[in-house]
Design a protein around this motif. Structure first.
Motif, mmCIF file in Angstrom:
data_model
loop_
_atom_site.group_PDB
_atom_site.id
_atom_site.type_symbol
_atom_site.label_atom_id
_atom_site.label_comp_id
_atom_site.label_asym_id
_atom_site.label_seq_id
_atom_site.Cartn_x
_atom_site.Cartn_y
_atom_site.Cartn_z
ATOM 1 N N ARG A 92 0.801 -1.243 -0.121
ATOM 2 C CA ARG A 92 -0.161 0.112 0.028
ATOM 3 C C ARG A 92 0.848 1.415 0.027
ATOM 4 O O ARG A 92 0.373 2.476 -0.050
ATOM 5 C CB ARG A 92 -0.696 0.028 1.157
ATOM 6 C CG ARG A 92 -2.009 -1.070 1.118
ATOM 7 C CD ARG A 92 -2.966 -0.789 -0.054
ATOM 8 N NE ARG A 92 -4.038 -1.830 -0.220
ATOM 9 C CZ ARG A 92 -3.942 -2.708 -0.838
ATOM 10 N NH1 ARG A 92 -2.775 -3.044 -1.827
ATOM 11 N NH2 ARG A 92 -4.702 -3.629 -1.259
ATOM 12 N N SER A 93 2.271 1.205 -0.016
ATOM 13 C CA SER A 93 3.032 2.252 -0.211
ATOM 14 C C SER A 93 4.307 1.792 -0.789
ATOM 15 O O SER A 93 4.632 0.645 -0.685
ATOM 16 C CB SER A 93 3.292 2.963 1.209
ATOM 17 O OG SER A 93 4.212 1.871 2.163
ATOM 18 N N LEU A 151 1.921 3.314 -7.502
ATOM 19 C CA LEU A 151 2.043 4.082 -6.210
ATOM 20 C C LEU A 151 2.609 5.399 -6.364
ATOM 21 O O LEU A 151 2.110 6.534 -5.483
ATOM 22 C CB LEU A 151 2.944 3.257 -4.996
ATOM 23 C CG LEU A 151 2.292 1.880 -4.724
ATOM 24 C CD1 LEU A 151 3.361 1.047 -3.911
ATOM 25 C CD2 LEU A 151 0.886 2.045 -3.796
#
Length: 284
Positions: free
Chosen positions: A99-100, A208
């Motif tokens: 997620r990052s 991202l």
């Protein structure tokens, strides 16, 4: 000529690393060896050993031997190599779970289903400013990158710094990365299977970072993103829209700094591409 026995430990270590970076797989002997004669001697020894072998053991003896082999077999054998299709699926799952960029870096560092990782010293991940919306993408780590653990190290990185500086950018104001996070042995090109395994990771990096402009350096990145088989001289010099990470991004291809070091006469082509890249940034 200085012999290995006369070198200090640090000097010998540096020499061995130099050979490894140059792709040397073995060293020469001090004296010549007649490999043909050696092979013939080995064949003669095998024939003699075969003729002197005792008769095959009886069934009971064979069963006892099999039990002995089973007893000697390790309880935890080494893992079997993952098929390419499963490795690609595993890479996709690992990339999608991040997620990052920090999570993606950790996922790549713990990913063990690409054989390139086994021969590399470092996992080379992106560096720079993820918020810049500018990504500079190369093909794969060089020997300097692998040694330092950072993309675009050594002479190649120094030239890239000057290229970026000429249009008002720096490695701190863009996001530098490579398509392949591990250096292939001997700086060879990655195989199609290795490229397919690494693709989810670079796609996720772009998703991202959400860049608005991509600067692609060299043949491999241009072919990878444009889906064409031409050379960088035919693929450079014009903006393309590429679909990656679920979005469309403007991409411009130019020559890799290593190509400019090998052929300085082509620097004019790269300069025109950099001016085009700079003009697009100024408009946005």
């Amino acid at each position: 000529m200085i012999q290995a026995k006369d070198l200090q430990a640090g000097e010998l270590s540096a020499l061995l690393h130099f050979y490894a970076d140059a792709g040397v797989g073995w060293l020469l002997e001090d004296a010549p060896i007649d490999r043909i004669q050696e092979f013939e001697a080995q064949q003669a020894a095998r024939r003699e050993a075969k003729q002197s072998q005792p008769a095959p053991p009886q069934r009971q003896d064979r069963q006892a031997s099999a039990r002995a082999v089973d007893a000697a077999r390790p309880l935890n054998p080494p893992p079997v190599a993952m098929p390419n299709v499963d490795a690609v699926a595993a890479a996709q799952l690992a990339a999608d779970s991040a997620r990052s960029l920090a999570e993606l870096k950790a996922a790549i560092e713990t990913f063990d289903s690409c054989n390139l990782k086994n021969g590399a010293r470092s996992t080379v991940f992106a560096s720079g400013d993820p918020a810049s919306r500018i990504m500079v993408i190369g093909p794969m780590p060089s020997a300097d990158d692998d040694r330092e653990g950072l993309p675009f190290s050594g002479r190649t990185g120094q030239l890239l710094d000057r290229m970026l500086g000429a249009i008002g950018l720096s490695r701190e104001t863009v996001l530098l990365t490579n398509i392949i996070p591990w250096r292939p042995p001997g700086n060879r090109m990655p195989s199609p299977a290795e490229t397919a395994i690494c693709k989810p990771f670079i796609d996720r990096q772009i998703a991202l970072a959400e860049p608005e402009h991509l600067l692609l350096l060299g043949n491999f990145p241009a072919r990878f993103f444009f889906g064409e088989s031409g050379t960088i001289h035919g693929l450079r010099g014009g903006w393309r829209e590429v679909a990656v990470g679920g979005r469309s991004v403007a991409a411009l291809a130019t020559l890799h700094p290593q190509e400019l070091l090998a052929a300085p006469a082509t620097k004019g082509l790269a300069w025109r591409d950099l001016l085009m890249f700079s003009q697009a940034l100024s408009r946005t």
